[in-house]
Design a protein around this motif. Sequence first.
Motif, mmCIF file in Angstrom:
data_model
loop_
_atom_site.group_PDB
_atom_site.id
_atom_site.type_symbol
_atom_site.label_atom_id
_atom_site.label_comp_id
_atom_site.label_asym_id
_atom_site.label_seq_id
_atom_site.Cartn_x
_atom_site.Cartn_y
_atom_site.Cartn_z
ATOM 1 N N VAL A 102 0.863 -1.183 0.000
ATOM 2 C CA VAL A 102 0.000 0.000 0.000
ATOM 3 C C VAL A 102 0.896 1.228 0.000
ATOM 4 C CG1 VAL A 102 -1.630 1.351 1.369
ATOM 5 C CG2 VAL A 102 -1.953 -1.118 1.126
ATOM 6 N N SER A 103 0.658 2.132 -0.947
ATOM 7 C CA SER A 103 1.466 3.348 -1.056
ATOM 8 C C SER A 103 0.647 4.559 -0.645
ATOM 9 C CB SER A 103 1.968 3.537 -2.491
ATOM 10 O OG SER A 103 2.832 2.489 -2.867
ATOM 11 N N THR A 104 1.256 5.423 0.164
ATOM 12 C CA THR A 104 0.624 6.660 0.609
ATOM 13 C C THR A 104 1.340 7.827 -0.051
ATOM 14 O OG1 THR A 104 0.087 5.636 2.733
ATOM 15 C CG2 THR A 104 -0.026 8.032 2.611
ATOM 16 N N LEU A 105 0.615 8.551 -0.904
ATOM 17 C CA LEU A 105 1.192 9.659 -1.660
ATOM 18 C C LEU A 105 0.794 10.982 -1.015
ATOM 19 C CD1 LEU A 105 0.900 7.187 -3.691
ATOM 20 C CD2 LEU A 105 0.943 8.899 -5.503
ATOM 21 N N SER A 106 1.775 11.832 -0.769
ATOM 22 C CA SER A 106 1.497 13.160 -0.224
ATOM 23 C C SER A 106 0.873 14.038 -1.299
ATOM 24 C CB SER A 106 2.786 13.804 0.288
ATOM 25 O OG SER A 106 3.336 13.053 1.348
ATOM 26 N N LEU A 107 -0.057 14.900 -0.870
ATOM 27 C CA LEU A 107 -0.716 15.837 -1.772
ATOM 28 C C LEU A 107 -0.403 17.262 -1.348
ATOM 29 C CD1 LEU A 107 -4.250 14.166 -2.025
ATOM 30 C CD2 LEU A 107 -2.341 13.943 -3.633
ATOM 31 N N GLY A 108 -0.224 18.132 -2.333
ATOM 32 C CA GLY A 108 -0.027 19.540 -2.043
ATOM 33 C C GLY A 108 -1.343 20.224 -1.724
ATOM 34 N N ALA A 109 -1.286 21.506 -1.423
ATOM 35 C CA ALA A 109 -2.493 22.264 -1.104
ATOM 36 C C ALA A 109 -3.473 22.281 -2.267
ATOM 37 C CB ALA A 109 -2.109 23.692 -0.707
ATOM 38 N N ASP A 110 -2.950 22.100 -3.482
ATOM 39 C CA ASP A 110 -3.803 22.074 -4.668
ATOM 40 C C ASP A 110 -4.371 20.693 -4.955
ATOM 41 O OD1 ASP A 110 -1.466 20.815 -5.382
ATOM 42 O OD2 ASP A 110 -0.984 22.154 -7.054
ATOM 43 N N GLY A 111 -4.040 19.710 -4.105
ATOM 44 C CA GLY A 111 -4.543 18.358 -4.294
ATOM 45 C C GLY A 111 -3.718 17.505 -5.228
ATOM 46 N N LEU A 112 -2.632 18.040 -5.754
ATOM 47 C CA LEU A 112 -1.814 17.278 -6.692
ATOM 48 C C LEU A 112 -0.719 16.514 -5.949
ATOM 49 C CD1 LEU A 112 -1.411 19.847 -9.608
ATOM 50 C CD2 LEU A 112 -3.231 18.178 -9.189
ATOM 51 N N PRO A 113 -0.393 15.305 -6.404
ATOM 52 C CA PRO A 113 0.679 14.536 -5.758
ATOM 53 C C PRO A 113 2.004 15.281 -5.822
ATOM 54 C CG PRO A 113 -0.615 13.132 -7.221
ATOM 55 C CD PRO A 113 -1.043 14.543 -7.490
ATOM 56 N N THR A 114 2.713 15.295 -4.701
ATOM 57 C CA THR A 114 3.993 16.005 -4.639
ATOM 58 C C THR A 114 5.156 15.148 -5.120
ATOM 59 O OG1 THR A 114 4.440 15.269 -2.377
ATOM 60 C CG2 THR A 114 3.156 17.306 -2.652
ATOM 61 N N GLY A 115 4.933 13.841 -5.192
ATOM 62 C CA GLY A 115 6.012 12.920 -5.530
ATOM 63 C C GLY A 115 6.549 12.173 -4.331
ATOM 64 N N ASP A 116 6.216 12.647 -3.116
ATOM 65 C CA ASP A 116 6.630 11.939 -1.904
ATOM 66 C C ASP A 116 5.714 10.741 -1.679
ATOM 67 O OD1 ASP A 116 8.622 13.808 -1.415
ATOM 68 O OD2 ASP A 116 7.291 15.081 -0.226
ATOM 69 N N VAL A 117 6.302 9.588 -1.390
ATOM 70 C CA VAL A 117 5.515 8.371 -1.223
ATOM 71 C C VAL A 117 6.106 7.515 -0.111
ATOM 72 C CG1 VAL A 117 6.831 7.228 -3.062
ATOM 73 C CG2 VAL A 117 4.604 6.318 -2.405
ATOM 74 N N ALA A 118 5.221 6.929 0.700
ATOM 75 C CA ALA A 118 5.624 5.980 1.737
ATOM 76 C C ALA A 118 4.947 4.650 1.438
ATOM 77 C CB ALA A 118 5.222 6.484 3.122
ATOM 78 N N VAL A 119 5.648 3.550 1.662
ATOM 79 C CA VAL A 119 5.151 2.228 1.272
ATOM 80 C C VAL A 119 5.015 1.322 2.490
ATOM 81 C CG1 VAL A 119 5.571 0.185 -0.150
ATOM 82 C CG2 VAL A 119 6.212 2.450 -1.004
ATOM 83 N N LEU A 120 3.856 0.688 2.599
ATOM 84 C CA LEU A 120 3.607 -0.344 3.603
ATOM 85 C C LEU A 120 3.540 -1.678 2.876
ATOM 86 C CD1 LEU A 120 2.725 -1.380 6.439
ATOM 87 C CD2 LEU A 120 0.363 -0.924 5.721
ATOM 88 N N ARG A 121 4.451 -2.583 3.201
ATOM 89 C CA ARG A 121 4.498 -3.877 2.522
ATOM 90 C C ARG A 121 3.758 -4.925 3.346
ATOM 91 N NH1 ARG A 121 7.593 -3.021 -1.671
ATOM 92 N NH2 ARG A 121 9.239 -1.438 -1.554
ATOM 93 N N HIS A 122 2.793 -5.585 2.701
ATOM 94 C CA HIS A 122 2.073 -6.667 3.359
ATOM 95 C C HIS A 122 2.947 -7.920 3.410
ATOM 96 C CE1 HIS A 122 -2.201 -4.937 2.357
ATOM 97 N NE2 HIS A 122 -1.464 -4.119 3.083
ATOM 98 N N GLU A 123 2.638 -8.785 4.358
ATOM 99 C CA GLU A 123 3.339 -10.061 4.490
ATOM 100 C C GLU A 123 2.312 -11.181 4.561
ATOM 101 O OE1 GLU A 123 6.560 -10.355 4.374
ATOM 102 O OE2 GLU A 123 7.109 -8.222 4.540
ATOM 103 N N GLY A 124 2.689 -12.364 4.043
ATOM 104 C CA GLY A 124 1.821 -13.521 4.165
ATOM 105 C C GLY A 124 1.494 -14.145 2.826
ATOM 106 N N SER A 125 0.708 -15.220 2.871
ATOM 107 C CA SER A 125 0.301 -15.951 1.674
ATOM 108 C C SER A 125 -0.963 -16.727 2.002
ATOM 109 C CB SER A 125 1.417 -16.892 1.204
ATOM 110 O OG SER A 125 1.728 -17.833 2.222
#
Length: 342
Positions: free
Chosen positions: A110-133
Amino acid sequence: MHGLRAHIGSFTSAGGRGVVTAAVGPGTGALTALQATDAVADPSFLTVDPVRGLLYAVSETDPGAAAAFRLTDEGVEPAGPAVPVAGVHPTHLALAAGHLVTANYGSGSVSTLSLGADGLPTGDVAVLRHEGSGPDAGRQEGPHAHWVGADPTGRWLLSVDLGTDSVRVCRVTGDGAAVHGETPLRAGSGPRHLAFHPRGHRAYVVNELAPTVTVLAWDADRGELTPLDEVRALPEDAEGPAYASGIVAAADGRFLYTALRGHDSVSVLALDDTGSALTLEANVPCGGDWPRDLALHPQGTHLYVANERSGDVTCFALDEATGVPLRTGALPVPAASCVVFA
């Protein structure tokens, strides 16, 4: 002021035209194509920010990306370049806690993208990696995040993972999504998408590999899901393979609708007053081939099904008493994948 618009995602790699915009006929619900843009590859899922007048799309590619578009009278126009999501084949996206979040099927993250005040993606992203099968070696060899969305209070982010047979509840901060808890579902069921009851106290997960719908109690104060029941989404005598895809809940809380690929149908499940008991009310042809997703008209009068392989979006009028869909028409949209409204 223009009327209601339907924005339809499609796979450009399979002949789709990208994001297709159609006018929605008042009363009839009929779709009339207005515009298409292929500014982003394979925009398989879309979401709308009506306050800012923006539409967001995933680019279900390897590597994956997301893009923002401005809503116009006739359709959409790019609001900037697509930005990487640091994941593979994102299949879903949603706005949550002031961020844009994607479910990346290929990388199980799951990726979380930061948004600027105008609602546009800034390019900053944080990733949560799932585990399991899961037990299905062909489909569940590892995590496959398929859906993300905020709960009705906006305090929590939920992610549905087909590969791990589970739903994760997360908090979203400036550092990205952090897991608060994980709810296991039946092994091998392959959960795909989730819809909330309009009162917010129940959640419904459609399971692609089963095909069934799991009913869960939702405690927004504690951020906890509790499975209550699992109901088959097809008649017992249905023949052939069926892979459930999308699920939506009627705004009055009386019905759920889910689409089934392979069987190429839509099932109507009636809800009791508590939202806990489901009854299969009807199962009707979807009007096309391989219904990848479905959406309800904002007024609840019509249902729209995106048929990927037949390349069309079918429109159904909904019986007010029974909730049963009656096909009223279709709009050709090659490689259609989803429908949203604005």
